[in-house]
Design a protein around this motif. Structure first.
Motif, PDB file in Angstrom:
ATOM      1  N   ILE A 165       0.854  -1.205   0.000  1.00 47.22           N
ATOM      2  CA  ILE A 165       0.000   0.000   0.000  1.00 47.22           C
ATOM      3  C   ILE A 165       0.883   1.247   0.000  1.00 47.22           C
ATOM      4  CG2 ILE A 165      -1.525   1.389   1.474  1.00 47.22           C
ATOM      5  CD1 ILE A 165      -3.306  -0.610   0.478  1.00 47.22           C
ATOM      6  N   ALA A 166       1.897   1.262   0.858  1.00 45.20           N
ATOM      7  CA  ALA A 166       2.805   2.412   0.930  1.00 45.20           C
ATOM      8  C   ALA A 166       3.489   2.638  -0.411  1.00 45.20           C
ATOM      9  CB  ALA A 166       3.841   2.203   2.038  1.00 45.20           C
ATOM     10  N   LYS A 167       3.951   1.576  -1.039  1.00 42.55           N
ATOM     11  CA  LYS A 167       4.633   1.691  -2.333  1.00 42.55           C
ATOM     12  C   LYS A 167       3.678   2.195  -3.409  1.00 42.55           C
ATOM     13  CE  LYS A 167       8.025  -1.891  -1.268  1.00 42.55           C
ATOM     14  NZ  LYS A 167       8.402  -3.295  -1.460  1.00 42.55           N
ATOM     15  N   ARG A 168       2.435   1.739  -3.372  1.00 48.01           N
ATOM     16  CA  ARG A 168       1.454   2.203  -4.361  1.00 48.01           C
ATOM     17  C   ARG A 168       1.138   3.679  -4.161  1.00 48.01           C
ATOM     18  NH1 ARG A 168      -2.736  -2.189  -3.567  1.00 48.01           N
ATOM     19  NH2 ARG A 168      -4.186  -0.707  -4.449  1.00 48.01           N
ATOM     20  N   LEU A 169       1.070   4.116  -2.915  1.00 48.14           N
ATOM     21  CA  LEU A 169       0.821   5.527  -2.631  1.00 48.14           C
ATOM     22  C   LEU A 169       2.015   6.383  -3.075  1.00 48.14           C
ATOM     23  CD1 LEU A 169      -1.149   7.581  -1.517  1.00 48.14           C
ATOM     24  CD2 LEU A 169      -0.315   7.053   0.786  1.00 48.14           C
ATOM     25  N   ILE A 170       3.215   5.900  -2.824  1.00 46.74           N
ATOM     26  CA  ILE A 170       4.423   6.598  -3.281  1.00 46.74           C
ATOM     27  C   ILE A 170       4.406   6.716  -4.805  1.00 46.74           C
ATOM     28  CG2 ILE A 170       6.932   6.336  -3.560  1.00 46.74           C
ATOM     29  CD1 ILE A 170       6.879   5.076  -0.650  1.00 46.74           C
ATOM     30  N   GLN A 171       4.060   5.632  -5.491  1.00 49.17           N
ATOM     31  CA  GLN A 171       3.993   5.637  -6.949  1.00 49.17           C
ATOM     32  C   GLN A 171       2.951   6.632  -7.456  1.00 49.17           C
ATOM     33  OE1 GLN A 171       6.045   3.998  -8.996  1.00 49.17           O
ATOM     34  NE2 GLN A 171       5.042   4.851 -10.789  1.00 49.17           N
ATOM     35  N   LEU A 172       1.807   6.655  -6.808  1.00 50.67           N
ATOM     36  CA  LEU A 172       0.720   7.558  -7.190  1.00 50.67           C
ATOM     37  C   LEU A 172       1.160   9.019  -7.060  1.00 50.67           C
ATOM     38  CD1 LEU A 172      -2.258   7.692  -8.028  1.00 50.67           C
ATOM     39  CD2 LEU A 172      -2.864   7.458  -5.627  1.00 50.67           C
ATOM     40  N   GLU A 173       1.808   9.340  -5.942  1.00 49.31           N
ATOM     41  CA  GLU A 173       2.284  10.707  -5.711  1.00 49.31           C
ATOM     42  C   GLU A 173       3.377  11.068  -6.720  1.00 49.31           C
ATOM     43  OE1 GLU A 173       1.410  12.896  -2.924  1.00 49.31           O
ATOM     44  OE2 GLU A 173      -0.284  11.544  -2.730  1.00 49.31           O
ATOM     45  N   SER A 174       4.281  10.134  -6.978  1.00 48.14           N
ATOM     46  CA  SER A 174       5.373  10.373  -7.929  1.00 48.14           C
ATOM     47  C   SER A 174       4.827  10.615  -9.325  1.00 48.14           C
ATOM     48  CB  SER A 174       6.335   9.186  -7.955  1.00 48.14           C
ATOM     49  OG  SER A 174       6.930   9.002  -6.703  1.00 48.14           O
ATOM     50  N   GLU A 175       3.875   9.809  -9.743  1.00 54.10           N
ATOM     51  CA  GLU A 175       3.282   9.947 -11.079  1.00 54.10           C
ATOM     52  C   GLU A 175       2.571  11.282 -11.237  1.00 54.10           C
ATOM     53  OE1 GLU A 175       0.718   6.586 -11.774  1.00 54.10           O
ATOM     54  OE2 GLU A 175       2.392   5.182 -11.835  1.00 54.10           O
ATOM     55  N   LEU A 176       1.832  11.703 -10.213  1.00 57.33           N
ATOM     56  CA  LEU A 176       1.126  12.983 -10.318  1.00 57.33           C
ATOM     57  C   LEU A 176       2.123  14.121 -10.471  1.00 57.33           C
ATOM     58  CD1 LEU A 176      -1.480  14.604 -10.360  1.00 57.33           C
ATOM     59  CD2 LEU A 176      -1.359  14.719  -7.851  1.00 57.33           C
ATOM     60  N   ALA A 177       3.192  14.099  -9.698  1.00 61.15           N
ATOM     61  CA  ALA A 177       4.195  15.167  -9.781  1.00 61.15           C
ATOM     62  C   ALA A 177       4.769  15.253 -11.206  1.00 61.15           C
ATOM     63  CB  ALA A 177       5.301  14.961  -8.763  1.00 61.15           C
ATOM     64  N   VAL A 178       5.008  14.099 -11.824  1.00 62.58           N
ATOM     65  CA  VAL A 178       5.532  14.082 -13.195  1.00 62.58           C
ATOM     66  C   VAL A 178       4.446  14.545 -14.181  1.00 62.58           C
ATOM     67  CG1 VAL A 178       6.313  12.559 -15.065  1.00 62.58           C
ATOM     68  CG2 VAL A 178       7.262  12.313 -12.756  1.00 62.58           C
ATOM     69  N   ASP A 179       3.224  14.059 -14.008  1.00 59.59           N
ATOM     70  CA  ASP A 179       2.132  14.386 -14.933  1.00 59.59           C
ATOM     71  C   ASP A 179       1.804  15.870 -14.981  1.00 59.59           C
ATOM     72  OD1 ASP A 179       1.870  11.727 -15.630  1.00 59.59           O
ATOM     73  OD2 ASP A 179       0.101  11.377 -14.369  1.00 59.59           O
ATOM     74  N   ILE A 180       2.007  16.576 -13.874  1.00 58.86           N
ATOM     75  CA  ILE A 180       1.604  17.988 -13.862  1.00 58.86           C
ATOM     76  C   ILE A 180       2.787  18.949 -14.109  1.00 58.86           C
ATOM     77  CG2 ILE A 180      -0.411  17.555 -12.434  1.00 58.86           C
ATOM     78  CD1 ILE A 180       1.104  18.719 -10.045  1.00 58.86           C
ATOM     79  N   ARG A 181       3.960  18.415 -14.379  1.00 57.87           N
ATOM     80  CA  ARG A 181       5.120  19.278 -14.641  1.00 57.87           C
ATOM     81  C   ARG A 181       4.860  20.250 -15.776  1.00 57.87           C
ATOM     82  NH1 ARG A 181       9.975  14.858 -14.370  1.00 57.87           N
ATOM     83  NH2 ARG A 181      10.003  14.687 -12.103  1.00 57.87           N
TER      84      ARG A 181
END
Length: 145
Positions: free
Chosen positions: A126-142
């Motif tokens: 769960i923690a890894k999936r949340l980290i991935q989700l946060e990381s992806e959003l940061a990249v997607d909104i650059r």
């Protein structure tokens, strides 16, 4: 699910993090101009809510309450968000705020993942999936920065 203090602690920190992420997105959504940015944020919020439900099931299995975000951190985030949006209500400002939040979330969650090494695999996942989700959003909104 494996029930030990590390599992419970990691799940509770993830719960606080996911709640903070949802609240942060809610704070800025009404100010978003771009349909694309609104879609990215709304999709990420829905994925956060899905993870929150999964976490709640795991917390219920270990008979533990979730955790609310730190009230001081939440308050400071609210003040920063409202100050920045008052000065410049733009998608670039929103992208900057959300990126900062994602980066703080990734940093905190990685710290907890490293701290609670005896946590069960489901909690770690769960923690890894949340980290991935946060990381992806940061990249997607650059592109909006």
């Amino acid at each position: 699910m494996e029930q030990n203090q590390d599992t419970i602690s990691l799940l509770r920190e993830c719960d606080a993090g996911v709640k903070m992420g949802i609240a942060s997105i809610d704070e800025v959504l009404e100010y978003v101009h771009s349909d694309t940015l609104r879609g990215l944020l709304s999709d990420c919020k829905a994925r956060h809510e899905h993870l929150k439900l999964q976490m709640q099931k795991l917390l219920d299995q270990v008979d533990c309450d979730g955790k609310e975000p730190n009230p001081i951190a939440k308050g400071m985030s609210w003040v920063k968000t409202n100050m920045m949006l008052t000065m410049n209500e733009s998608d670039a400002t929103i992208a900057e705020l959300i990126t900062d939040g994602c980066n703080m979330g990734v940093k905190s969650l990685n710290k907890y993942l490293n701290q609670y090494t005896d946590a069960g695999e489901e909690a770690k996942e769960i923690a890894k999936r949340l980290i991935q989700l946060e990381s992806e959003l940061a990249v997607d909104i650059r592109r909006f920065l």
